[in-house]
Enzyme design. Structure first.
Site, PDB file in Angstrom:
ATOM      1  N   SER A 168      38.819  31.466  40.275  1.00  0.00           N
ATOM      2  CA  SER A 168      37.924  30.307  40.236  1.00  0.00           C
ATOM      3  C   SER A 168      36.450  30.649  40.261  1.00  0.00           C
ATOM      4  O   SER A 168      35.610  29.764  40.055  1.00  0.00           O
ATOM      5  CB  SER A 168      38.252  29.344  41.384  1.00  0.00           C
ATOM      6  OG  SER A 168      39.410  28.605  41.079  1.00  0.00           O
ATOM      7  N   ALA A 169      36.089  31.902  40.481  1.00  0.00           N
ATOM      8  CA  ALA A 169      34.690  32.272  40.283  1.00  0.00           C
ATOM      9  C   ALA A 169      34.294  32.053  38.830  1.00  0.00           C
ATOM     10  O   ALA A 169      33.103  31.963  38.509  1.00  0.00           O
ATOM     11  CB  ALA A 169      34.454  33.716  40.698  1.00  0.00           C
TER      12      ALA A 169
END
Length: 388
Positions: free
Chosen positions: A67-68
């Site tokens: 999710s970065a």
């Protein structure tokens, strides 16, 4: 542990913390990079390219950052907004007519970016092939009824963010988000970061694997509250359903998954690229490149959602596409904006400190937003900044 790379004078505590991550906190292969006032001051790597292998991690090794990815992907709609090509206060349906069904008519582009759209899950999870085909995901979120009245609350769109953002960018530009990122951001800035890994770069990407932290890591201190644990354990909870929008979970090491464009979860790149990217969101980096104007930088850090998160079951704060500093997702300071990746990775900017930060790892822990390894590196930054 042999750690390679460089640190500028005053940033030696970051190297010490990075070494300790391997010795105490269970890292197997990882990299960390920091830009300060547009200049690279930390660039370190160590361990193995694959979490379950022996080939050394090199300075050019790239990893999936889960999710970065969202923080990098969010730069695309903000850049389009900066250029007058995407109105954040326009209804999504004005770009994507098929979306105007089931109570979604008044959802704004801004709501999508700030996790206020009310569509964090799907009534039927998509297969990995459907999730990656560039069509099924958009159709599914267009047909989905919201789980709450859009715009009134927020909840983390863990997977559906991919298809919402992808289709918006496609409708606004005629190009995929991965294509815009490559042509308008990554290539001009020289970033080794991809949403949709090209076959020519596939050899650089290491394999990720789940790991259990050693007992010496003291992970009991980060054990989640009971209501959070229960939400992740309950297959009927919105939490579980949000993370299971792709079901069963895809093989993140599979070439087909890595080649797909999933702006919520499958970005692949180096820590160096993440740090340089965030440095360029807040100012000029090394060779004069930058991404955002000062007005867009201020917009990225502006709070749009705050308080109880319907999905993560903790209090969270979001700007338009970026997680903001808070107890659930500690960054450097209240001025920071960026995004963690479930399992360990973290990248952010801090405009007040002039910092762009990136950390990537192939050893995926159970952490969601506050991995101890990433937090140790952020804490180690502070002595150098206090001497500024």
């Amino acid at each position: 542990m042999d750690v390679h790379g460089t640190v500028a004078e005053g940033f030696e505590p970051v190297r010490d913390a990075f070494v300790r991550n391997f010795e105490v906190l269970g890292d197997r292969g990882a990299a960390v990079a920091v830009y300060r006032d547009g200049r690279k001051v930390v660039d370190l790597w160590g361990g193995t390219k694959d979490a379950d292998g022996a080939e050394p991690w090199t300075g050019d090794t790239a990893q999936i950052v889960r999710s970065a990815t969202k923080g990098v992907a969010a730069a695309v709609p903000l850049l389009l907004h900066q250029r007058g090509l995407l109105d954040l206060d326009a209804p999504v349906g004005s770009y994507w007519p098929e979306f105007k069904t089931g109570g979604k008519e008044r959802i704004l582009v801004r709501d999508v970016l700030a996790h206020r759209a009310g569509i964090p899950a799907l009534d039927r999870g998509l297969s990995a092939a459907e999730a990656a085909d560039g069509v099924s995901g958009a159709r599914a979120v267009a047909a989905q009824r919201p789980f709450w009245e859009p715009g009134t609350e927020h909840g983390y769109h863990a997977q559906t963010y991919s298809w919402l953002l992808s289709e918006l960018v496609l409708r606004a530009t005629g190009r995929t988000l991965g294509c815009v990122l490559a042509e308008e951001i990554a290539e001009p800035l020289g970033l080794d970061f991809w949403i949709g890994l090209p076959e020519t770069e596939a050899h650089r990407a290491g394999r990720v694997a789940p790991v259990e932290p050693p007992e010496s890591a003291g992970m009991l201190r980060t054990r989640p509250r009971r209501n959070v644990s229960e939400a992740y354990a309950d297959p009927e909870s919105l939490t579980r359903r949000a993370f299971a929008a792709i079901e069963p979970l895809p093989d993140e090491n599979a070439p087909a998954y890595r080649a797909a464009e999933l702006p919520a979860s499958n970005g692949i790149g180096t820590a160096r690229a993440l740090a340089r990217f965030y440095g360029a969101t807040i100012g000029v980096v090394e060779d004069g490149a930058r991404i955002f104007t000062p007005a867009t930088t201020a917009l990225a850090a502006r709070e749009h959602s705050a308080g109880p998160d319907r999905v993560l079951v903790v209090n969270t704060r979001f700007g338009p596409g970026y997680m903001l500093h808070g107890p659930a997702s500690p960054l450097l300071s209240p001025a920071s904006f960026g995004h963690p990746g479930r399992g360990g990775s973290l990248a952010f900017a801090d405009p007040e400190a002039g910092i762009g930060f990136g950390y990537v790892t192939n050893a995926l822990a159970k952490s969601v937003t506050a991995d101890p390894r990433a937090q140790a590196l952020v804490r180690a930054l502070k002595p150098a900044l206090s001497a500024r």
